[in-house]
Design an enzyme around this catalytic site. Structure first.
Site, PDB file in Angstrom:
ATOM      1  N   GLY A  12      71.025  20.548  61.765  1.00  0.00           N
ATOM      2  CA  GLY A  12      71.951  20.582  62.889  1.00  0.00           C
ATOM      3  C   GLY A  12      71.355  21.354  64.060  1.00  0.00           C
ATOM      4  N   ASP A  13      72.077  21.336  65.177  1.00  0.00           N
ATOM      5  CA  ASP A  13      71.659  22.057  66.390  1.00  0.00           C
ATOM      6  C   ASP A  13      70.313  21.582  66.919  1.00  0.00           C
ATOM      7  OD1 ASP A  13      73.929  23.653  66.067  1.00  0.00           O
ATOM      8  OD2 ASP A  13      72.855  25.038  64.757  1.00  0.00           O
ATOM      9  N   GLU A  14      69.981  20.324  66.729  1.00  0.00           N
ATOM     10  CA  GLU A  14      68.674  19.811  67.160  1.00  0.00           C
ATOM     11  C   GLU A  14      68.640  19.481  68.652  1.00  0.00           C
ATOM     12  OE1 GLU A  14      70.501  18.355  64.793  1.00  0.00           O
ATOM     13  OE2 GLU A  14      69.419  18.381  62.892  1.00  0.00           O
ATOM     14  N   LYS A  16      71.088  17.224  69.860  1.00  0.00           N
ATOM     15  CA  LYS A  16      71.506  15.810  69.857  1.00  0.00           C
ATOM     16  C   LYS A  16      72.322  15.457  71.094  1.00  0.00           C
ATOM     17  CE  LYS A  16      73.520  16.407  65.879  1.00  0.00           C
ATOM     18  NZ  LYS A  16      73.025  17.721  65.437  1.00  0.00           N
ATOM     19  N   GLY A  17      73.111  16.442  71.571  1.00  0.00           N
ATOM     20  CA  GLY A  17      73.978  16.181  72.719  1.00  0.00           C
ATOM     21  C   GLY A  17      73.182  15.664  73.903  1.00  0.00           C
ATOM     22  N   LYS A  18      72.031  16.282  74.112  1.00  0.00           N
ATOM     23  CA  LYS A  18      71.218  15.921  75.266  1.00  0.00           C
ATOM     24  C   LYS A  18      70.633  14.502  75.095  1.00  0.00           C
ATOM     25  CE  LYS A  18      67.600  17.861  78.060  1.00  0.00           C
ATOM     26  NZ  LYS A  18      66.288  17.430  77.568  1.00  0.00           N
ATOM     27  N   GLY A  40      78.753  21.406  67.774  1.00  0.00           N
ATOM     28  CA  GLY A  40      78.794  21.839  69.159  1.00  0.00           C
ATOM     29  C   GLY A  40      77.703  21.119  69.935  1.00  0.00           C
ATOM     30  N   HIS A  41      78.095  20.350  70.924  1.00  0.00           N
ATOM     31  CA  HIS A  41      77.114  19.620  71.732  1.00  0.00           C
ATOM     32  C   HIS A  41      77.133  20.166  73.143  1.00  0.00           C
ATOM     33  CE1 HIS A  41      77.588  15.911  68.911  1.00  0.00           C
ATOM     34  NE2 HIS A  41      76.954  16.922  68.357  1.00  0.00           N
ATOM     35  N   THR A  42      75.991  20.675  73.574  1.00  0.00           N
ATOM     36  CA  THR A  42      75.940  21.230  74.921  1.00  0.00           C
ATOM     37  C   THR A  42      75.178  20.284  75.835  1.00  0.00           C
ATOM     38  OG1 THR A  42      75.802  23.373  73.872  1.00  0.00           O
ATOM     39  CG2 THR A  42      75.353  23.324  76.222  1.00  0.00           C
ATOM     40  N   GLN A 223      76.064  17.690  63.043  1.00  0.00           N
ATOM     41  CA  GLN A 223      75.279  18.432  62.040  1.00  0.00           C
ATOM     42  C   GLN A 223      73.912  17.745  61.834  1.00  0.00           C
ATOM     43  OE1 GLN A 223      78.852  17.808  60.882  1.00  0.00           O
ATOM     44  NE2 GLN A 223      79.171  19.527  62.230  1.00  0.00           N
ATOM     45  N   ARG A 304      70.848  31.910  65.180  1.00  0.00           N
ATOM     46  CA  ARG A 304      70.252  30.908  64.279  1.00  0.00           C
ATOM     47  C   ARG A 304      68.980  31.456  63.651  1.00  0.00           C
ATOM     48  NH1 ARG A 304      70.978  26.565  68.973  1.00  0.00           N
ATOM     49  NH2 ARG A 304      73.179  26.118  68.672  1.00  0.00           N
TER      50      ARG A 304
HETATM   51  P1  IMP Z   1      81.251  23.743  57.699  1.00  0.00           P
HETATM   52  O1  IMP Z   1      80.778  22.451  58.239  1.00  0.00           O
HETATM   53  O2  IMP Z   1      82.039  24.560  58.688  1.00  0.00           O
HETATM   54  O3  IMP Z   1      81.979  23.597  56.390  1.00  0.00           O
HETATM   55  O4  IMP Z   1      79.948  24.650  57.372  1.00  0.00           O
HETATM   56  C1  IMP Z   1      79.048  24.298  56.327  1.00  0.00           C
HETATM   57  C2  IMP Z   1      77.620  24.600  56.722  1.00  0.00           C
HETATM   58  O5  IMP Z   1      77.219  23.722  57.762  1.00  0.00           O
HETATM   59  C3  IMP Z   1      77.387  26.006  57.262  1.00  0.00           C
HETATM   60  O6  IMP Z   1      76.089  26.428  56.897  1.00  0.00           O
HETATM   61  C4  IMP Z   1      77.442  25.820  58.764  1.00  0.00           C
HETATM   62  O7  IMP Z   1      76.747  26.833  59.461  1.00  0.00           O
HETATM   63  C5  IMP Z   1      76.771  24.473  58.889  1.00  0.00           C
HETATM   64  N1  IMP Z   1      77.161  23.727  60.093  1.00  0.00           N
HETATM   65  C6  IMP Z   1      78.322  23.075  60.312  1.00  0.00           C
HETATM   66  N2  IMP Z   1      78.322  22.477  61.505  1.00  0.00           N
HETATM   67  C7  IMP Z   1      77.127  22.741  62.059  1.00  0.00           C
HETATM   68  C8  IMP Z   1      76.504  22.353  63.295  1.00  0.00           C
HETATM   69  O8  IMP Z   1      77.054  21.622  64.132  1.00  0.00           O
HETATM   70  N3  IMP Z   1      75.248  22.828  63.490  1.00  0.00           N
HETATM   71  C9  IMP Z   1      74.600  23.584  62.584  1.00  0.00           C
HETATM   72  N4  IMP Z   1      75.131  23.961  61.424  1.00  0.00           N
HETATM   73  C10 IMP Z   1      76.390  23.537  61.162  1.00  0.00           C
END
Ligand code: IMP
Length: 425
Positions: A12-14, A16-18, A40-42, A223, A304
């Protein structure tokens, strides 16, 4: 016109939004198919920063129909807030279409997420505490309440009563927490129903019709591959399927209608929450990546964890998603490092692994085997053409491309909307 799925190729957080934003320029429909407001997409537009958690990033283009598919879990309070915020900033949210089959995140899901994590102590997952896991638990135990239930007060009450009876017992007897009352929840949620009513539709049919009309459709994964409930680093994962297959289940389209699968990966790698992370850097280099890359979560603000690019994990992402290409983001952050490492294998428990290990025990004991490439000591954030990149940066991209077997077609060199180099390798 193609149907494209865009997925996170790491944890996640790669960014992707951009990349979705870039592809959305020519899109008619942009679809979220899993997850909820844990994402979260910025996107930076001019001087404005848009941080969306639930509404697809494509909403920023006026020609796009944004869709939230059945595979998502929706916290209606967040959705109506996000719509109001867009409206306030001059973006019309009226085009948003929401599946009536998507499940609702209820207040007891949020509460359970928090107390369940607390209960796990040292073993906690580090969830976003948005109620995502408990909402999917109810979906699969068939006790979930769906968006369509908001439009039938009698049914909504009945379902809420059954759910609350069960949840209150769990909250009180297992987690020693206070029970919740039905009426304030019912009143609030039926109010959200009134606000969302005109947006709810049969989104599977909408997508079918869009495909019949040759429209350009983008599925925007949230994610990432390694957080997938089936293919990720279980149990340190989210509760849905961010991988490309999730796009069909989470929206009601057939797999043969997908033409293109774009993976998105940072030029290094990050993770929030707990769980194994073979290339993690707990040193000054890792701290510099956090600082230079602004590596703090959009949703929870958490720092992170950072590490060198992991080719073993990236090749795994190519395989489980069937990636046809890769978009690499944040290459500019690497400009500040003299030498760059890339993990090409893992050593674990006396064996060498070039494929991503399926066993948790193996993964936990991994020591990365690195190749080293020279860095480039030049600011690349203003460069707008691949050929203008320093040769070391091109070599880095081409090295990755050779190792993973798919082309790197887009390269992010800065946060601005136009700071994406398009390449036709
Ligand atoms: P949950 O999705 O809130 O249940 O969290 C499960 C795991 O996924 C945790 O390690 C979170 O930090 C991670 N996670 C959930 N959504 C994101 C995201 O958008 N980016 C990065 N990590 C995420």
């Amino acid at each position: 016109m193609p149907t494209t799925v865009l997925v996170g190729a790491q944890w996640g957080d790669e960014g992707k939004g951009k990349i979705t934003d870039h592809l959305s320029k020519a899109a008619d429909v942009v679809v979220r198919y899993q997850g909820g407001n844990n994402a979260g997409h910025t996107i930076i537009v001019g001087n404005e920063r848009f941080a969306l958690t639930l509404i697809p990033s494509g909403v920023l283009y006026p020609q796009v129909t944004p869709v939230i598919g059945n595979g998502c879990v929706i916290d209606p309070a967040v959705l109506v807030d996000e719509m109001a915020e867009l409206d306030r900033r001059g973006i019309d949210p009226s085009r948003l279409q929401v599946s009536g089959n998507a499940h609702l995140i209820m207040p007891y899901h949020r509460k359970l997420d928090a107390v369940m994590e607390r209960f796990l102590g040292q073993q906690q997952i580090g969830t976003t505490k948005r109620g995502i896991g408990p909402a999917y638990m109810d979906k699969f135990s068939r006790h979930g309440i769906r968006v369509q239930d908001l439009f039938d007060p009698k049914i909504f009450h009945q379902k809420l009563e059954v759910a609350l009876k069960d949840k209150n017992k769990i909250l009180a007897k297992v987690y020693n927490s206070l029970p919740m009352e039905i009426e304030p929840i019912a009143e609030k949620y039926l109010g959200y129903g009134d606000q969302l009513h005109d947006h709810v539709t049969d989104t599977s049919l909408l997508l079918w019709e869009a495909q019949q009309q040759g429209k350009n459709i983008i599925f925007e994964g949230a994610q990432g591959t390694l957080l997938d409930i089936d293919h990720g680093t279980y149990p340190f994962v989210t509760s849905s399927n961010p991988t490309a297959g999730g796009a069909t289940i989470g929206s009601g389209i057939g797999p043969k209608t997908i033409d293109r699968v774009v993976g998105v990966a940072k030029a290094y790698i990050t993770r929030v929450g707990t769980g194994p992370f073979p290339t993690e850097l707990n040193d000054e280099t890792g701290a510099r990546m956090v600082e230079l890359g602004g590596e703090f979560g959009t949703v929870t603000g958490r720092r992170r964890r950072c590490g060198w690019l992991d080719i073993v994990a990236l090749r795994y992402a190519v395989r489980v998603n069937g990636l046809t290409e890769l978009a690499m983001t944040k290459l500019d952050i690497l400009s500040h490092f003299e030498n760059l490492k890339i993990a090409v294998a893992y050593d674990s428990l006396g064996e060498r692994f070039t494929e991503f290990p399926r066993q948790q025990r193996v993964l936990y004991n991994c020591h990365p085997v690195y190749e080293e490439l020279p860095g480039w000591d030049v600011d690349i954030s203003e460069i707008r053409s691949y050929d203008d990149l320093p040769k070391e940066a091109r070599r880095y991209i081409e090295y990755v491309e050779n190792m993973i077997g798919v082309p790197v077609s887009m390269i992010g060199v800065g946060p601005a909307r136009d700071a994406t180099l398009i390449r036709n390798p």
